[in-house]
Design a protein around this motif. Structure first.
Motif, PDB file in Angstrom:
ATOM      1  N   ILE A  71     -88.199  70.442  47.891  1.00 47.59           N
ATOM      2  CA  ILE A  71     -86.873  70.293  48.488  1.00 47.59           C
ATOM      3  C   ILE A  71     -86.880  71.147  49.755  1.00 47.59           C
ATOM      4  CG2 ILE A  71     -84.419  70.845  48.192  1.00 47.59           C
ATOM      5  CD1 ILE A  71     -84.694  70.152  45.248  1.00 47.59           C
ATOM      6  N   PRO A  72     -86.335  70.646  50.859  1.00 48.71           N
ATOM      7  CA  PRO A  72     -86.392  71.409  52.126  1.00 48.71           C
ATOM      8  C   PRO A  72     -85.933  72.847  51.957  1.00 48.71           C
ATOM      9  CG  PRO A  72     -85.513  69.222  52.529  1.00 48.71           C
ATOM     10  CD  PRO A  72     -85.664  69.346  51.035  1.00 48.71           C
ATOM     11  N   LYS A 107     -82.256  63.785  52.648  1.00 45.32           N
ATOM     12  CA  LYS A 107     -81.971  62.468  52.081  1.00 45.32           C
ATOM     13  C   LYS A 107     -82.884  62.251  50.886  1.00 45.32           C
ATOM     14  CE  LYS A 107     -80.156  59.993  56.090  1.00 45.32           C
ATOM     15  NZ  LYS A 107     -80.289  58.791  56.954  1.00 45.32           N
ATOM     16  N   LEU A 108     -82.347  61.632  49.860  1.00 46.57           N
ATOM     17  CA  LEU A 108     -83.096  61.503  48.612  1.00 46.57           C
ATOM     18  C   LEU A 108     -84.402  60.743  48.814  1.00 46.57           C
ATOM     19  CD1 LEU A 108     -82.740  62.413  45.675  1.00 46.57           C
ATOM     20  CD2 LEU A 108     -81.772  60.166  45.165  1.00 46.57           C
ATOM     21  N   ASP A 109     -84.368  59.710  49.640  1.00 41.65           N
ATOM     22  CA  ASP A 109     -85.589  58.921  49.820  1.00 41.65           C
ATOM     23  C   ASP A 109     -86.637  59.641  50.670  1.00 41.65           C
ATOM     24  OD1 ASP A 109     -84.309  58.818  52.242  1.00 41.65           O
ATOM     25  OD2 ASP A 109     -84.076  56.635  52.284  1.00 41.65           O
ATOM     26  N   PHE A 161     -87.484  64.348  41.159  1.00 44.07           N
ATOM     27  CA  PHE A 161     -87.414  64.717  39.740  1.00 44.07           C
ATOM     28  C   PHE A 161     -86.673  66.039  39.563  1.00 44.07           C
ATOM     29  CE2 PHE A 161     -89.342  67.292  36.339  1.00 44.07           C
ATOM     30  CZ  PHE A 161     -88.945  66.550  35.229  1.00 44.07           C
ATOM     31  N   PHE A 162     -87.059  67.054  40.361  1.00 46.94           N
ATOM     32  CA  PHE A 162     -86.411  68.366  40.240  1.00 46.94           C
ATOM     33  C   PHE A 162     -84.937  68.277  40.613  1.00 46.94           C
ATOM     34  CE2 PHE A 162     -90.717  70.265  40.302  1.00 46.94           C
ATOM     35  CZ  PHE A 162     -90.564  71.182  39.272  1.00 46.94           C
ATOM     36  N   PHE A 163     -84.624  67.503  41.633  1.00 49.61           N
ATOM     37  CA  PHE A 163     -83.215  67.352  42.019  1.00 49.61           C
ATOM     38  C   PHE A 163     -82.418  66.706  40.885  1.00 49.61           C
ATOM     39  CE2 PHE A 163     -79.803  64.737  43.855  1.00 49.61           C
ATOM     40  CZ  PHE A 163     -79.041  65.745  44.427  1.00 49.61           C
ATOM     41  N   PHE A 164     -82.996  65.707  40.236  1.00 47.39           N
ATOM     42  CA  PHE A 164     -82.319  65.037  39.129  1.00 47.39           C
ATOM     43  C   PHE A 164     -82.102  65.999  37.957  1.00 47.39           C
ATOM     44  CE2 PHE A 164     -82.632  62.726  35.069  1.00 47.39           C
ATOM     45  CZ  PHE A 164     -81.528  61.882  35.194  1.00 47.39           C
ATOM     46  N   SER A 216     -75.539  59.151  53.385  1.00 48.75           N
ATOM     47  CA  SER A 216     -76.474  59.436  52.283  1.00 48.75           C
ATOM     48  C   SER A 216     -77.240  60.741  52.470  1.00 48.75           C
ATOM     49  CB  SER A 216     -77.468  58.277  52.096  1.00 48.75           C
ATOM     50  OG  SER A 216     -76.794  57.085  51.791  1.00 48.75           O
ATOM     51  N   VAL A 217     -76.681  61.642  53.271  1.00 47.27           N
ATOM     52  CA  VAL A 217     -77.276  62.974  53.417  1.00 47.27           C
ATOM     53  C   VAL A 217     -76.712  63.876  52.326  1.00 47.27           C
ATOM     54  CG1 VAL A 217     -77.569  64.991  54.907  1.00 47.27           C
ATOM     55  CG2 VAL A 217     -77.587  62.689  55.898  1.00 47.27           C
ATOM     56  N   ILE A 218     -77.600  64.548  51.597  1.00 52.72           N
ATOM     57  CA  ILE A 218     -77.192  65.422  50.501  1.00 52.72           C
ATOM     58  C   ILE A 218     -77.184  66.863  50.995  1.00 52.72           C
ATOM     59  CG2 ILE A 218     -77.771  66.264  48.193  1.00 52.72           C
ATOM     60  CD1 ILE A 218     -79.162  63.580  47.697  1.00 52.72           C
TER      61      ILE A 218
END
Length: 399
Positions: free
Chosen positions: A292-293, A317-319, A327-330, A346-348
């Motif tokens: 993750i950034p 972005k998820l993609d 996986f870790f984000f989920f 769609s920016v998280i």
């Protein structure tokens, strides 16, 4: 032992007052040398001298140098009635060498701003003298297994070379674990003080139980001067900080804890006093490994209007994430361990994955000093829990 311990305490007290006197006198010298920073959680823009861990580290080493003739008098005066053997003398010298290396490398990091790969490599190199002495004096690579595994294996197992890999990894973890749980006034020094007090309490309890007392004595002799110099530093680093400790202090502290854990044969017990640091490392893993950034600074965000801290964020972005990143984000999202929001594009926007930001998620905007106290209280609770595991619960799992 009693005379040596009293002398060690006296030297530690003197070291405390010298450090307390020295720090304010050196502040201007550090600023003139351009070794300073600005507190990002304040809006005053005041120059604050950095890397003051090198000051406490030097006083700490000098204290131990002056202490050496006391428990090892037989080496200098041929008196065989003194406390320790030549093996313990070599162990102490190797410990001082490893600690001295980490102070040098930590100060180099503060001045040169080394990359993360260097921060992982340097503690490994600095721990080599310690591991070599351990190999010559002990070479014990057997670990005890819990009772529930005795029927499958035996009561103990020899893991050989992997034990040295574990001890080298311990030095790397301890030096960096304190470093990544940082960013607010007094937190690095505060957590180190609590760990040091926990180690000293454990050493004293083990000595009273006559459990390999020589090893715990050696640990005690190292930890008391460390505690004294660190306590003096904390008086200037606590909120509002007038000095910053820098990576020098974090490396010094981590290597000191690793040294006493390895030489005192309680390296696994030592990790119990690092529960908050372990949790912070596990929580930070997706960002530390760039799944993750991870921004350069993950400090809490300061609001100059309210004077409070809020959690800082990263965006992605998820993609754009790898399979492991998604996986870790989920997982984090499913267990509600993060706070995030999704824009129309769609920016998280997700909180940075540190224990500090995690606390702010549940407390809401909070004053820096209150946040620091909250995390240190958590460190104390974890230390008490560690002692409960070490003594009452250990008999359930071990003979």
């Amino acid at each position: 032992m009693l005379i040596s311990f009293i002398c060690n305490i006296l030297i530690s007290i003197i070291a405390y007052f010298i450090t307390r006197k020295l720090i304010p006198n050196l502040k201007e010298m550090f600023i003139r040398s351009n070794i300073y920073g600005v507190d990002l959680n304040k809006d005053n823009g005041i120059k604050i001298p950095e890397a003051f861990g090198v000051v406490t580290g030097c006083i700490f080493l000098i204290s131990l140098f002056l202490f050496i003739p006391i428990p090892f008098g037989h080496i200098f005066f041929k008196d065989k009635s003194d406390d320790f053997s030549n093996n313990e003398f070599v162990e102490l010298i190797s410990a001082l060498l490893s600690i001295c290396c980490m102070i040098l490398l930590g100060f180099a990091d503060d001045v040169l701003d080394l990359k993360w790969r260097h921060k992982l490599l340097l503690p490994t190199i600095a721990s080599l003298p310690l591991l070599m002495v351990y190999y010559v004096n002990f070479n014990s690579t057997t670990i005890m297994l819990p009772k529930i595994l005795h029927d499958i294996f035996t009561s103990s197992i020899n893991i050989g070379f992997f034990y040295y890999v574990y001890m080298g990894s311990l030095a790397v973890f301890c030096t960096n674990a304190i470093n990544i749980l940082a960013g607010i006034n007094g937190l690095e020094v505060g957590q180190s003080l609590i760990i040091a007090i926990s180690v000293i309490a454990f050493n004293l309890l083990q000595i009273f139980k006559d459990s390999v007392s020589e090893k715990h004595q050696l640990s005690l002799y190292i930890m008391c001067p460390y505690l004294a110099t660190t306590l003096a530093l904390w008086e200037f680093n606590k909120y509002p900080s007038s000095v910053f400790v820098g990576d020098t202090f974090n490396y010094l502290s981590g290597m000191t804890f690793a040294v006493v854990g390895i030489l005192g044969h309680f390296s696994k017990t030592l990790l119990l006093f690092f529960i908050p640091q372990i949790l912070n490392f596990l929580y930070s893993t997706p960002q530390l490994f760039h799944l993750i950034p991870c921004p350069r600074h993950r400090l809490p965000k300061f609001d100059p209007k309210s004077g409070l801290l809020n959690y800082s964020k990263t965006s992605f972005k998820l993609d754009e994430l790898s399979l492991f990143g998604r996986f870790f984000f989920f997982v984090l999202k499913s267990f509600r361990l993060i706070k995030y929001e999704v824009t129309k594009d769609s920016v998280i926007f997700c909180n940075n994955l540190t224990l500090i930001n995690f606390f702010i998620i549940f407390t809401g905007p909070i004053h820096e000093n209150k946040l620091n106290s909250l995390i240190l209280y958590f460190q104390i609770v974890c230390s008490l829990f560690a002692f409960m595991i070490i003594y009452p619960l250990a008999h359930i799992f071990y003979n």
